[in-house]
Enzyme design. Structure first.
Site, PDB file in Angstrom:
ATOM      1  N   CYS A  22     -38.353  -6.421 -14.964  1.00  0.00           N
ATOM      2  CA  CYS A  22     -39.328  -6.880 -15.939  1.00  0.00           C
ATOM      3  C   CYS A  22     -39.787  -8.291 -15.580  1.00  0.00           C
ATOM      4  CB  CYS A  22     -38.710  -6.785 -17.331  1.00  0.00           C
ATOM      5  SG  CYS A  22     -38.664  -8.249 -18.309  1.00  0.00           S
ATOM      6  N   GLU A  23     -41.090  -8.495 -15.665  1.00  0.00           N
ATOM      7  CA  GLU A  23     -41.622  -9.796 -15.271  1.00  0.00           C
ATOM      8  C   GLU A  23     -41.349 -10.886 -16.297  1.00  0.00           C
ATOM      9  OE1 GLU A  23     -46.273  -9.708 -16.649  1.00  0.00           O
ATOM     10  OE2 GLU A  23     -45.767  -8.805 -14.737  1.00  0.00           O
ATOM     11  N   HIS A  24     -40.893 -10.508 -17.479  1.00  0.00           N
ATOM     12  CA  HIS A  24     -40.635 -11.513 -18.517  1.00  0.00           C
ATOM     13  C   HIS A  24     -39.262 -12.155 -18.406  1.00  0.00           C
ATOM     14  CE1 HIS A  24     -43.695  -8.876 -20.719  1.00  0.00           C
ATOM     15  NE2 HIS A  24     -44.323  -9.925 -20.226  1.00  0.00           N
ATOM     16  N   HIS A  25     -38.250 -11.377 -17.962  1.00  0.00           N
ATOM     17  CA  HIS A  25     -36.884 -11.900 -17.885  1.00  0.00           C
ATOM     18  C   HIS A  25     -36.244 -11.691 -16.510  1.00  0.00           C
ATOM     19  CE1 HIS A  25     -37.542 -10.746 -22.159  1.00  0.00           C
ATOM     20  NE2 HIS A  25     -37.091 -11.968 -22.338  1.00  0.00           N
TER      21      HIS A  25
ATOM     22  N   GLN B 123     -43.746  -1.997 -17.816  1.00  0.00           N
ATOM     23  CA  GLN B 123     -43.795  -0.546 -17.652  1.00  0.00           C
ATOM     24  C   GLN B 123     -45.197   0.004 -17.900  1.00  0.00           C
ATOM     25  OE1 GLN B 123     -40.543   1.595 -19.491  1.00  0.00           O
ATOM     26  NE2 GLN B 123     -41.819   3.404 -19.783  1.00  0.00           N
TER      27      GLN B 123
ATOM     28  N   HIS C  70     -34.512  -0.618 -20.630  1.00  0.00           N
ATOM     29  CA  HIS C  70     -34.765  -2.009 -20.246  1.00  0.00           C
ATOM     30  C   HIS C  70     -33.547  -2.867 -20.591  1.00  0.00           C
ATOM     31  CE1 HIS C  70     -39.213  -1.666 -19.558  1.00  0.00           C
ATOM     32  NE2 HIS C  70     -38.940  -0.505 -20.128  1.00  0.00           N
TER      33      HIS C  70
ATOM     34  N   CYS D  16     -33.346  -5.997 -20.585  1.00  0.00           N
ATOM     35  CA  CYS D  16     -33.698  -7.167 -21.400  1.00  0.00           C
ATOM     36  C   CYS D  16     -33.545  -6.838 -22.891  1.00  0.00           C
ATOM     37  CB  CYS D  16     -35.112  -7.654 -21.078  1.00  0.00           C
ATOM     38  SG  CYS D  16     -36.416  -6.446 -21.319  1.00  0.00           S
TER      39      CYS D  16
END
Length: 186
Positions: free
Chosen positions: A77-80, A118, A146, A148
């Site tokens: 995931c690009e956020h975490h 996703q 996920h 995260c």
């Protein structure tokens, strides 16, 4: 211009969380992590169009779904930068061109090996198929867990996120969409 993240950067990360990067168990970790991240992000070095070599021989008479189910998905995931993983199903109705079945798995892997969300990955897979094969219809379903969500924040282990993309004739044609969804089920 990209600047490579080196083993020294990974050593600094290990030290920043309170560990000793010179401890015997961690001595080789920076090199292993650098190699792992190179693999996990190798999708940036791939061109999805080049992966999808189309064939016209054998496709001109076929006008039903071609579906590959349970394609493994391993992404971050690009956020975490946390992993997410699951399965993808891809189906399409050819319009004179087909692609080798293993290429569908490679296409998923190409987009999964990038920092992702996703929802975008699902659309990237579907759009690449539409652009290269120009089929009558494309359907993509991705189901992932996920980390995260599972290991931090709300901490909901086992939840699955499902995304889909229905392009071409799958959008307006309810009967075709229903058939795809039935065939896509495990």
């Amino acid at each position: 211009m990209s600047q490579e993240f080196t083993e020294n950067d990974w050593r600094r990360l290990i030290a920043s969380i309170g560990e000793d990067p010179d401890r015997p168990g961690l001595l080789e970790t920076p090199a292993r992590v650098a190699k792992a991240w190179k693999h996990w992000t190798s999708g940036y070095d791939q061109n999805p169009v080049e992966l999808l070599k189309a064939f016209e021989d054998g496709a001109e008479q076929y006008n039903e779904f071609i579906i590959v189910r349970n394609i493994p998905v391993y992404s971050h995931c690009e956020h975490h930068l946390a992993p997410f993983f699951g399965k993808a199903t891809i189906g399409y109705i050819p319009n004179g061109k087909i692609v080798g079945l293993s290429k569908l798995t490679r296409l998923v892997d190409c987009f999964a090996k990038r920092l992702q969300v996703q929802e975008r990955m699902t659309m990237q897979i579907a759009n690449a198929l539409m652009d290269v094969l120009e089929p009558k219809a494309v359907g993509v379903i991705v189901k992932c867990r996920h980390l995260c969500m599972e290991s931090r924040g709300i901490r909901t282990p086992g939840e699955e996120t499902v995304t889909s993309a229905m392009l071409g004739e799958l959008q307006p044609n309810l009967a075709m969409r229903t058939e795809f969804l039935a065939l896509a089920k495990d």
